[in-house]
Design an enzyme around this catalytic site. Structure first.
Site, PDB file in Angstrom:
ATOM      1  N   TYR A  19     -95.319  -3.955 -18.521  1.00 44.11           N
ATOM      2  CA  TYR A  19     -95.538  -3.033 -19.559  1.00 44.11           C
ATOM      3  C   TYR A  19     -97.123  -3.314 -20.128  1.00 44.11           C
ATOM      4  O   TYR A  19     -97.929  -3.785 -19.241  1.00 44.11           O
ATOM      5  CB  TYR A  19     -94.480  -3.123 -20.794  1.00 44.11           C
ATOM      6  CG  TYR A  19     -94.544  -2.046 -21.662  1.00 44.11           C
ATOM      7  CD1 TYR A  19     -94.464  -0.611 -21.190  1.00 44.11           C
ATOM      8  CD2 TYR A  19     -95.023  -1.901 -23.035  1.00 44.11           C
ATOM      9  CE1 TYR A  19     -94.480   0.434 -21.693  1.00 44.11           C
ATOM     10  CE2 TYR A  19     -94.711  -0.947 -23.932  1.00 44.11           C
ATOM     11  CZ  TYR A  19     -94.632   0.320 -23.202  1.00 44.11           C
ATOM     12  OH  TYR A  19     -94.977   1.510 -24.035  1.00 44.11           O
ATOM     13  N   LYS A  74     -73.235  12.417  -7.231  1.00 44.40           N
ATOM     14  CA  LYS A  74     -74.427  12.651  -6.055  1.00 44.40           C
ATOM     15  C   LYS A  74     -75.247  11.677  -5.950  1.00 44.40           C
ATOM     16  O   LYS A  74     -75.828  11.087  -5.045  1.00 44.40           O
ATOM     17  CB  LYS A  74     -74.709  14.064  -6.321  1.00 44.40           C
ATOM     18  CG  LYS A  74     -75.755  14.802  -5.087  1.00 44.40           C
ATOM     19  CD  LYS A  74     -74.588  15.315  -4.239  1.00 44.40           C
ATOM     20  CE  LYS A  74     -75.434  15.980  -3.292  1.00 44.40           C
ATOM     21  NZ  LYS A  74     -74.307  17.008  -2.572  1.00 44.40           N
TER      22      LYS A  74
END
Length: 372
Positions: A19, A74
């Site tokens: 970060y 999926k």
């Protein structure tokens, strides 16, 4: 499903890289050269699985919230079989203009778009518009995934039966998303368009009908050279292959008109158009969409490897050549000794499938010149 870091986050130094301030260097690099987003972030290996919930499995128009379990499933299959990170996105609109606008706005976050469970004929327009707009692969799996696996299965069925794909008379029962795509895929794969008859709920598609939408009218203009009219019984008279992608039931009287020693792919789920035990009375090769019978026509044989190959190659779209290459790769996974009337496609769990499809699709993308 979950999201996990691919790097450790155990120390202050790790955090400073993952970060602030370290991440700012990556942002600046991408701002200078946007193509780096595919290398320096997960975009190059991430797919959005997008639905409006209008045509979910055999459940119909159940809406975006009820569709989420299918999209999650999926996404898990993408990761398990193709190593592709996928995010399920269920849109609370069924307006094509809104869907196109939303997916276009989301596209910078992904390397590909997998459209899922969007009803016909809206799905055709949505896919076409997104393909024309976005510089990344767009793929409506209900159309093309099914069609690719059907072509692979029919190639191998023809091999088992000692037949040539081009010589088969084929009936496609259903002219929705899957039926249209299956027909186009079979023609791209070498079947004789004139020897294919497609039916919708009103009967055979032919050029004399005036009630056809543009997709069906285009099929009628290129198929059914004999001008067969009427119902499924008329269409099946002398046919070698029946591909069911419509639901409903096809009776034995109609099946009895088929040429002996052919193939029946009854793909409606969970209830096939023809029960496999009945189909076996009229065909030498029988396939369904179910996992509890032999020869399951399962989209998972196609989509993980297709997107893996497209992302690896840096493809900007998925061409017909890439789809045919995927079908051929699936068919060729089974060596000659593995082929039989009860095994014309690999198992959905066969670890050879996705790598073979990915390699074939990437090579086809390079041949077709659709690289980023």
């Amino acid at each position: 499903m979950s999201v996990q870091s691919s790097v450790p986050l155990a120390t202050r130094e790790d955090l400073a890289l993952a970060y602030t301030p370290g991440v700012a260097q990556v942002c600046e690099a991408i701002a200078d050269d946007e193509s780096l987003v595919h290398e320096l972030t997960w975009v190059g290996r991430a797919v959005a699985v997008v639905t409006d919930g209008s045509a979910v499995l055999g459940l119909g128009n159940i809406g975006p919230r009820a569709a989420m379990p299918v999209m999650e499933g999926k996404a898990v299959l993408f990761k398990q079989f193709g190593g592709v990170d996928a995010v399920p996105i269920c849109l609370d609109t069924q307006d094509p203009d809104e869907i196109v606008a939303i997916v276009t706005a989301l596209a910078p976050s992904f390397g590909g778009i997998n459209l899922e469970d969007i009803s016909a004929p809206r799905c055709f327009d949505i896919e076409r518009r997104l393909e024309a707009t976005l510089p990344i692969p767009v793929f409506h799996d209900d159309q093309h995934g099914t069609a690719i696996v059907v072509l692979a299965a029919l190639r191998n069925a023809a091999r088992v039966l000692g037949r040539d794909l081009r010589d088969l008379r084929i009936v496609v029962s259903g002219a929705g998303a899957a039926g249209v795509a299956v027909t186009k895929m079979l023609i791209s794969g070498g079947a004789d368009a004139g020897e294919i008859v497609v039916l919708d709920s009103q009967g055979c598609l032919h050029t004399g009908r005036t009630d056809l939408n543009p997709e069906k009218a285009a099929l009628a203009a290129t198929t059914n050279a004999g001008g067969i009219t009427g119902d499924i019984a008329n269409a099946l008279r002398g046919a070698d292959v029946l591909i069911g992608v419509s639901g409903g039931t096809i009776g034995e009287t109609a099946l009895a008109g088929m040429s002996p020693g052919g193939a029946i792919f009854a793909l409606a789920n969970p209830t096939p158009e023809v029960h496999p035990e009945i189909a076996a009375r009229y065909a030498a090769v029988v396939a369904t969409g179910r996992s509890d019978f032999p020869n399951q026509i399962n989209n998972v044989l196609a989509f993980p490897g297709i997107f893996r190959g497209a992302l690896d190659a840096g493809a900007t779209r998925i061409t017909d050549g890439m789809k045919v290459a995927a079908a051929n790769a699936i068919a060729e996974v089974l060596a000659e000794g593995e082929l039989s009337t009860g095994a014309i496609v690999p198992s959905a769990l066969d670890p050879r499938v996705a790598p073979a499809v990915a390699a074939a699709v990437a090579a086809a993308a390079r041949r077709d010149g659709v690289l980023r």
